[in-house]
Design an enzyme around this catalytic site. Structure first.
Site, PDB file in Angstrom:
ATOM      1  N   ASP A 129     -11.721  -9.572   4.678  1.00 31.66           N
ATOM      2  CA  ASP A 129     -13.009  -9.632   3.972  1.00 31.66           C
ATOM      3  C   ASP A 129     -13.511 -11.074   3.920  1.00 31.66           C
ATOM      4  O   ASP A 129     -14.700 -11.346   4.114  1.00 31.66           O
ATOM      5  CB  ASP A 129     -12.887  -9.107   2.527  1.00 31.66           C
ATOM      6  N   ASP A 162      -1.992 -18.562   1.162  1.00 32.14           N
ATOM      7  CA  ASP A 162      -2.965 -19.276   0.325  1.00 32.14           C
ATOM      8  C   ASP A 162      -3.638 -20.393   1.127  1.00 32.14           C
ATOM      9  O   ASP A 162      -4.855 -20.576   1.095  1.00 32.14           O
ATOM     10  CB  ASP A 162      -2.321 -19.812  -0.968  1.00 32.14           C
ATOM     11  N   TYR A 180       0.814  -1.209   0.000  1.00 30.60           N
ATOM     12  CA  TYR A 180       0.000   0.000   0.000  1.00 30.60           C
ATOM     13  C   TYR A 180       0.854   1.269   0.000  1.00 30.60           C
ATOM     14  O   TYR A 180       0.377   2.331  -0.381  1.00 30.60           O
ATOM     15  CB  TYR A 180      -0.905   0.031   1.239  1.00 30.60           C
ATOM     16  N   ASP A 213      -5.947  -7.198   4.247  1.00 31.20           N
ATOM     17  CA  ASP A 213      -7.105  -6.620   3.554  1.00 31.20           C
ATOM     18  C   ASP A 213      -7.947  -7.743   2.962  1.00 31.20           C
ATOM     19  O   ASP A 213      -9.169  -7.774   3.114  1.00 31.20           O
ATOM     20  CB  ASP A 213      -6.613  -5.670   2.457  1.00 31.20           C
ATOM     21  N   LYS A 222       4.053 -15.532   2.914  1.00 24.58           N
ATOM     22  CA  LYS A 222       4.248 -16.276   1.672  1.00 24.58           C
ATOM     23  C   LYS A 222       5.759 -16.502   1.554  1.00 24.58           C
ATOM     24  O   LYS A 222       6.391 -16.143   0.557  1.00 24.58           O
ATOM     25  CB  LYS A 222       3.668 -15.471   0.499  1.00 24.58           C
TER      26      LYS A 222
HETATM   27  C1  IPM Z   1     -10.240  -1.706   4.180  1.00 33.57           C
HETATM   28  C2  IPM Z   1     -10.570  -1.108   2.839  1.00 33.57           C
HETATM   29  C3  IPM Z   1      -9.472  -0.114   2.457  1.00 33.57           C
HETATM   30  C4  IPM Z   1      -8.156  -0.865   2.410  1.00 33.57           C
HETATM   31  C5  IPM Z   1      -9.721   0.643   1.134  1.00 33.57           C
HETATM   32  C6  IPM Z   1     -11.038   1.398   1.158  1.00 33.57           C
HETATM   33  C7  IPM Z   1      -8.592   1.563   0.791  1.00 33.57           C
HETATM   34  O1  IPM Z   1     -10.711  -2.101   1.884  1.00 33.57           O
HETATM   35  O2  IPM Z   1     -10.147  -0.939   5.169  1.00 33.57           O
HETATM   36  O3  IPM Z   1     -10.082  -2.924   4.261  1.00 33.57           O
HETATM   37  O4  IPM Z   1      -7.838  -1.475   1.384  1.00 33.57           O
HETATM   38  O5  IPM Z   1      -7.438  -0.832   3.410  1.00 33.57           O
HETATM   39 MG    MG Z   2     -10.630  -4.044   2.641  1.00 31.13          MG
END
Ligand code: IPM
Ligand code: MG
Length: 370
Positions: free
Chosen positions: A261, A233, A144, A257, A201
């Protein structure tokens, strides 16, 4: 005299303002019960900030977040500001700038199954038994923030003369960055079940090999904690096949990230995943989900990740544990009573118990004050 906390509130884009309102509502219901007072100062971040000032993280917001007790952020981004033009500002730059400016390097994302919601996950309920984990995501390094470039490679050197565009990003870590995030994970494990999975990894990439080496060195200071290395993975697979084996997981920024999710679906919805972004200074609290532009303005978004982020703020920044516990209990009670937003409603949820954003906020506030 009541205790005063100054909160920088950044509603952002999409569903952001709707869920931010509910966090405020619930905090204000909580305040008099614990002799607290919350003062909010709203600031611009993300797309709204681009529209109004041309800058996703304007000066005024920078000043605001540097002069408060905690930052509560809803969500940023949306198709309106989507661009692949590197010279145009993006809402996400505002968020990354905010995290960096606060030095918020440790992003804690608790994945906890609410009993009442075990039917909301796409996984069978028996797979979810005992699931309670904490994802510790490194937040201010890696891909990032590493060196990146996009350019026309007119010579095609190294690619058999094939010219065209070329782009790269760099997963760059310093030793101290890995060391401090590892400590956050081991410290957290001490308050939980004494186990850390370090995700990397290391079979392929160099930054992961360094990561693994440093995490093991730090582990020597924590002989009471079990350390398990797991490749990213494999972790993606194990999160679905055997999620209850995990407690604390620590990983670099982008792995975190992606896997957070994925892990959110264990809870049934990304709308349930709160987060705290901590460092050496002011804490930042933000739901893990995005701005959900497709449902923005409809009043149907789930405000719980936002409200749970406010709960984390009460705990980590204000150390108002009794207030945080009361809020957690109120959320549990409202879910137990069968109330659901659309995203967490099951086939068996009666239509009259499927409620919108503000109704969910109101139910929690009412439970607190009753
Ligand atoms: C998160 C989001 C952010 C990230 C985006 C909106 C930049 O996906 O907080 O997980 O990738 O960190
Ligand atoms: Mg995210």
């Amino acid at each position: 005299m009541s205790k005063l906390y100054h909160i920088a509130l950044l509603p952002g884009d999409g569903i952001g303002p709707e869920i931010a309102d509910q966090a405020k509502l619930v905090l204000d219901a909580l305040a008099p019960l614990f002799d607290l007072e919350f003062k909010y100062s709203e600031g611009l971040l993300g797309g709204v900030a681009i529209d109004e000032t041309g800058d996703p993280f304007p000066q005024e917001t920078q000043h605001l977040v540097a002069n408060c007790d905690a930052v509560l952020l809803a969500a940023i981004g949306g198709p309106k500001w989507d661009t692949v033009d590197p010279d145009k500002p993006r809402p996400e730059q505002g968020l990354l700038g905010l995290r960096k400016s606060l030095g918020a390097y440790a992003n804690l994302r608790p994945v906890r199954i609410f009993d009442a919601l075990s039917g909301a996950s796409p996984l069978r309920p028996e797979r979810l038994e005992g699931v309670d984990m904490l994802i510790v995501r490194e937040l201010t390094g890696g891909l990032y923030f590493g060196k990146r470039e996009r350019f026309y490679d007119l010579e095609g050197a190294g690619s058999n003369g094939k010219t065209g565009q070329r782009a790269y990003d760099t997963m760059d870590y310093y030793e101290y960055e890995v060391e401090r995030i590892a400590r956050v994970a081991f410290d957290a494990a001490r308050t939980r079940s004494q186990k850390v999975h370090s995700i990397d990894k290391a079979n392929v990439i160099e930054s992961s090999r360094m990561w693994r080496e440093i995490v093991h060195r730090v582990a020597a200071d924590y002989p009471d904690i079990e350390l398990i290395d797991m490749l990213v993975d494999n972790t993606a697979m194990q999160l679905i096949s055997r999620p209850s084996q995990f407690d604390v997981l620590v990983m670099e920024n982008m792995f975190g990230d992606i896997l957070s999710d994925e892990a959110s679906m264990l809870t049934g919805s990304l709308g349930m995943l709160a987060s705290a972004s901590l460092g050496d200074g002011i804490g930042l609290y933000e739901p893990s989900h995005g701005s959900a532009p497709r449902i923005a303005g409809q009043g149907v978004a789930n405000p719980l990740a936002m409200i749970l982020s406010a709960e984390m703020m009460l705990r980590y920044s204000f150390e108002e544990f009794a207030a945080a516990d009361a809020l957690a209990q109120a959320i549990d009670a409202v879910l137990q009573a069968g109330w659901r937003t659309r995203d967490i409603a099951g086939e068996k949820t009666p239509a009259e118990q499927v409620v919108g954003t503000s109704a969910m906020g109101n139910l929690i506030a009412e439970h607190l004050t009753k």
